[in-house]
Design a protein around this motif. Sequence first.
Motif, short mmCIF file in Angstrom:
data_model
loop_
_atom_site.label_atom_id
_atom_site.label_comp_id
_atom_site.label_asym_id
_atom_site.label_seq_id
_atom_site.Cartn_x
_atom_site.Cartn_y
_atom_site.Cartn_z
N TRP A 117 1.03 -1.65 0.28
CA TRP A 117 0.41 -0.11 -0.20
C TRP A 117 1.29 1.30 -0.32
CZ3 TRP A 117 -5.20 -0.02 3.81
CH2 TRP A 117 -5.66 -0.97 3.20
N GLN A 118 2.07 1.56 0.53
CA GLN A 118 2.55 2.19 0.35
C GLN A 118 3.59 2.83 -0.90
OE1 GLN A 118 6.78 2.02 2.23
NE2 GLN A 118 6.47 -0.87 2.33
N LEU A 129 0.15 4.80 -9.40
CA LEU A 129 -0.63 3.29 -9.13
C LEU A 129 -1.16 3.28 -8.23
CD1 LEU A 129 3.41 0.83 -8.21
CD2 LEU A 129 0.89 1.46 -6.12
N HIS A 130 -2.19 2.34 -8.09
CA HIS A 130 -3.11 2.07 -7.66
C HIS A 130 -3.59 -0.01 -7.32
CE1 HIS A 130 -6.05 0.43 -10.80
NE2 HIS A 130 -7.30 0.52 -8.75
N MET A 131 -4.16 -0.19 -6.76
CA MET A 131 -3.81 -1.24 -5.69
C MET A 131 -5.08 -2.29 -6.08
SD MET A 131 -1.35 -2.26 -3.64
CE MET A 131 -1.97 -3.86 -2.84
N ILE A 132 -5.19 -3.07 -6.73
CA ILE A 132 -6.37 -4.03 -6.27
C ILE A 132 -6.57 -5.32 -5.18
CG2 ILE A 132 -8.51 -5.12 -8.04
CD1 ILE A 132 -6.88 -3.98 -10.28
N ASP A 133 -7.50 -5.25 -4.49
CA ASP A 133 -7.52 -6.39 -2.95
C ASP A 133 -8.45 -7.73 -4.50
OD1 ASP A 133 -9.16 -8.56 -1.90
OD2 ASP A 133 -9.05 -6.75 -0.57
N PRO A 134 -6.86 -8.84 -4.30
CA PRO A 134 -8.08 -9.64 -5.37
C PRO A 134 -9.12 -10.39 -4.88
CG PRO A 134 -6.04 -10.15 -3.90
CD PRO A 134 -5.85 -8.50 -3.61
N LEU A 135 -9.30 -10.50 -3.49
CA LEU A 135 -10.59 -11.30 -2.81
C LEU A 135 -12.09 -10.34 -3.76
CD1 LEU A 135 -9.42 -12.57 0.58
CD2 LEU A 135 -9.24 -13.85 -1.44
N HIS A 136 -11.52 -9.59 -2.76
CA HIS A 136 -13.12 -8.71 -2.99
C HIS A 136 -13.02 -7.58 -4.48
CE1 HIS A 136 -14.10 -9.45 0.81
NE2 HIS A 136 -12.85 -9.42 1.63
N VAL A 144 -7.73 5.34 0.35
CA VAL A 144 -8.34 4.32 0.87
C VAL A 144 -6.72 4.31 1.81
CG1 VAL A 144 -8.25 1.61 1.01
CG2 VAL A 144 -9.79 3.19 -0.36
N VAL A 145 -5.58 4.43 1.48
CA VAL A 145 -4.88 4.17 2.28
C VAL A 145 -4.54 5.21 3.59
CG1 VAL A 145 -1.97 4.77 1.84
CG2 VAL A 145 -3.26 3.51 -0.09
N VAL A 146 -4.60 6.50 3.20
CA VAL A 146 -4.84 7.67 3.56
C VAL A 146 -5.91 7.06 4.89
CG1 VAL A 146 -5.44 10.16 4.61
CG2 VAL A 146 -4.39 9.56 2.12
N GLU A 147 -6.96 6.95 4.80
CA GLU A 147 -8.07 6.40 5.88
C GLU A 147 -7.94 5.20 6.70
OE1 GLU A 147 -12.73 4.50 5.51
OE2 GLU A 147 -11.79 6.30 4.13
N LYS A 148 -6.80 4.31 6.37
CA LYS A 148 -6.19 2.95 6.62
C LYS A 148 -5.57 3.86 7.60
CE LYS A 148 -6.44 -1.23 7.86
NZ LYS A 148 -7.56 -1.64 9.00
N TRP A 149 -4.67 3.94 7.07
CA TRP A 149 -3.21 3.80 8.16
C TRP A 149 -2.99 6.18 8.51
CZ3 TRP A 149 -2.07 -0.58 9.31
CH2 TRP A 149 -2.11 -1.59 8.29
N GLY A 150 -4.12 6.65 8.50
CA GLY A 150 -3.72 7.89 8.75
C GLY A 150 -2.12 8.52 8.05
N VAL A 151 -1.53 8.46 6.75
CA VAL A 151 -0.65 9.35 6.44
C VAL A 151 -0.48 8.80 4.80
CG1 VAL A 151 0.96 7.00 7.52
CG2 VAL A 151 1.62 9.26 6.64
N SER A 152 -0.31 9.80 4.25
CA SER A 152 -0.51 9.06 2.84
C SER A 152 0.78 8.75 2.33
CB SER A 152 -0.69 10.76 1.91
OG SER A 152 0.84 11.30 2.34
N SER A 153 0.99 7.86 1.27
CA SER A 153 1.37 6.60 1.06
C SER A 153 3.29 7.53 0.55
CB SER A 153 1.37 6.05 0.08
OG SER A 153 1.08 6.91 -1.54
N ASP A 154 3.08 8.49 0.43
CA ASP A 154 4.17 9.35 0.56
C ASP A 154 5.35 10.10 0.84
OD1 ASP A 154 2.88 11.78 0.81
OD2 ASP A 154 2.74 13.10 -0.83
N LYS A 155 4.43 9.74 2.47
CA LYS A 155 5.04 10.04 3.45
C LYS A 155 6.19 9.33 3.78
CE LYS A 155 3.30 13.89 3.56
NZ LYS A 155 3.88 14.52 3.18
#
Length: 155
Positions: A117-118, A129-136, A144-155
Amino acid sequence: SEDGMPTGALHGVCRMLQNLLLSQLLKGEQPRVILCFDARGDNFRHELYPEYKANRGPCPEDLIPQFDLVKEAATAFGLVQVEAGGYEADDVIATLSRLALDEGMNVDIMSGDKDLWQLVTAPDVFPRLHMIDPLHLDSISHDVVVEKWGVSSDK
């Protein structure tokens, strides 16, 4: 299967690949897909930290005989497969993704590995670049990354 060989994971991977590839082909796109696998044995992280994944249980027995079948299926689909000794699949995925981004290509990673996710880029970044969850088949966007981890991927 009739002979008792477990095939659930193989079936799931084949259905996922069919959905992924057919949807793109039907849109007139030519997908570039690479399957990355963990290499057998220890990797460089075990040298750095001998307790790496020490608390993780062994691979489920019913998955082990399916690995070679998944690789055979990937070959039948005409897909490139990469496995690098001493590295995990997520290391290979991150490296190949970085190379593709450097070449100006957008990257979609289909993986349940949250470590990746980073790599997800902000929506205004190109190439993206984005990701897809293979199960759902859920999109893992920057938001979604910011909401889940509280930090953006560029940090």
